[in-house]
Scaffold this motif. Structure first.
Motif, short mmCIF file in Angstrom:
data_model
loop_
_atom_site.label_atom_id
_atom_site.label_comp_id
_atom_site.label_asym_id
_atom_site.label_seq_id
_atom_site.Cartn_x
_atom_site.Cartn_y
_atom_site.Cartn_z
N THR A 147 37.62 -14.13 -19.27
CA THR A 147 37.93 -14.41 -17.87
C THR A 147 37.11 -13.54 -16.94
N ASN A 197 40.79 -10.54 -11.33
CA ASN A 197 40.97 -11.20 -12.63
C ASN A 197 41.44 -10.23 -13.71
N SER A 240 44.87 -10.98 -15.60
CA SER A 240 44.87 -11.05 -17.07
C SER A 240 45.90 -10.08 -17.66
#
Length: 242
Positions: free
Chosen positions: A63, A97, A101
């Motif tokens: 990601t 991100n 995550s």
């Protein structure tokens, strides 16, 4: 960061629910498939916990790497303002991100341990370290790919093809010790097998992966990060003008 949150999650029904649903869906598919093929997982007695212990840190890397890779293209309009720099775009995407995550990983692990028959005594240290290393490798590779994608538009497709089998060599579906020695020799030089092993050592108290090398992971993260930042400083205006 707010712009990306509204773009990625604010325009779809469910919003951040999909950030959790995607890894859960992948883990369910892996669990069902390998429960049919195998009698027991390589570690422990829960297929879904075993695959989660490897898949979740890998998704942190994947990601972060993908979003950082597209940071300049995603924020191209904002970067025409003098107050916003290309480095702001990279840092914002990386932080958002990474936090997303980590949140998803905590929710999924909590759900597995409380909603299934899986049981484990988690050791936070190795798990946190594996997540941070995965994010750092993602940042390094993503930053270098941000440069290459900006200068050569075809690079994104080339990289996507090259990394398609990545999940197969990252140790998500197996443990390093069960591989042939000649194959272990090759995989040892990749960072993902070390990150996965470190994560599993925090989930399974009896698992002691002696092959882990933080130096290998650090080199994979810092070398591309250094060259990516150095060359982006030189070529970011060329990328914006393309």
């Amino acid at each position: 960061m707010l712009r990306e949150m509204s773009t990625l999650y604010g325009r779809t029904p469910g919003g951040y629910v999909w950030a959790v649903a995607q890894p859960v869906g992948a883990l369910v598919v892996l669990t069902v498939a390998f429960t049919i093929l195998l009698r027991s997982p390589p570690l422990g007695n829960s297929f879904i916990l075993f695959y989660a212990s490897g898949y979740l840190p890998f998704t942190v890397y994947a990601t972060v790497a993908l979003t950082v890779q597209n940071a300049i293209q995603f924020s191209k309009q904002l970067l025409y303002y003098p107050a916003v720099s290309w480095l702001d775009a990279i840092i914002a995407r990386f932080l958002l991100n990474l936090l997303t995550s980590i949140t998803v990983m905590v929710i999924v692990l909590f759900g597995i341990l409380h909603l299934t028959e899986a049981s484990a005594t988690l050791s936070p240290g190795p798990i946190v370290l594996s997540v941070l290393l995965a994010a750092l490798v993602g940042l390094g590779i993503g930053t270098l790919n941000c440069l290459l994608t900006g200068l050569f538009s075809a690079w994104a497709n080339v990289w996507s093809i090259i990394t398609r089998p990545m999940i197969l060599i990252a140790g998500v579906l197996f443990i390093y010790e069960h591989l042939p020695e000649w194959f272990q020799g090759y995989l040892w030089y990749t960072p993902w097998i070390h990150i996965t092993g470190l994560s599993r050592s925090g989930v399974y108290a009896t698992y002691d992966p002696t092959y882990i090398s933080l130096t290998v992971v650090a080199l994979w993260a810092l070398v591309p990060l250094f060259f990516g930042l150095l060359l982006l400083r030189r070529f970011h205006k060329d990328i914006l003008n393309r």
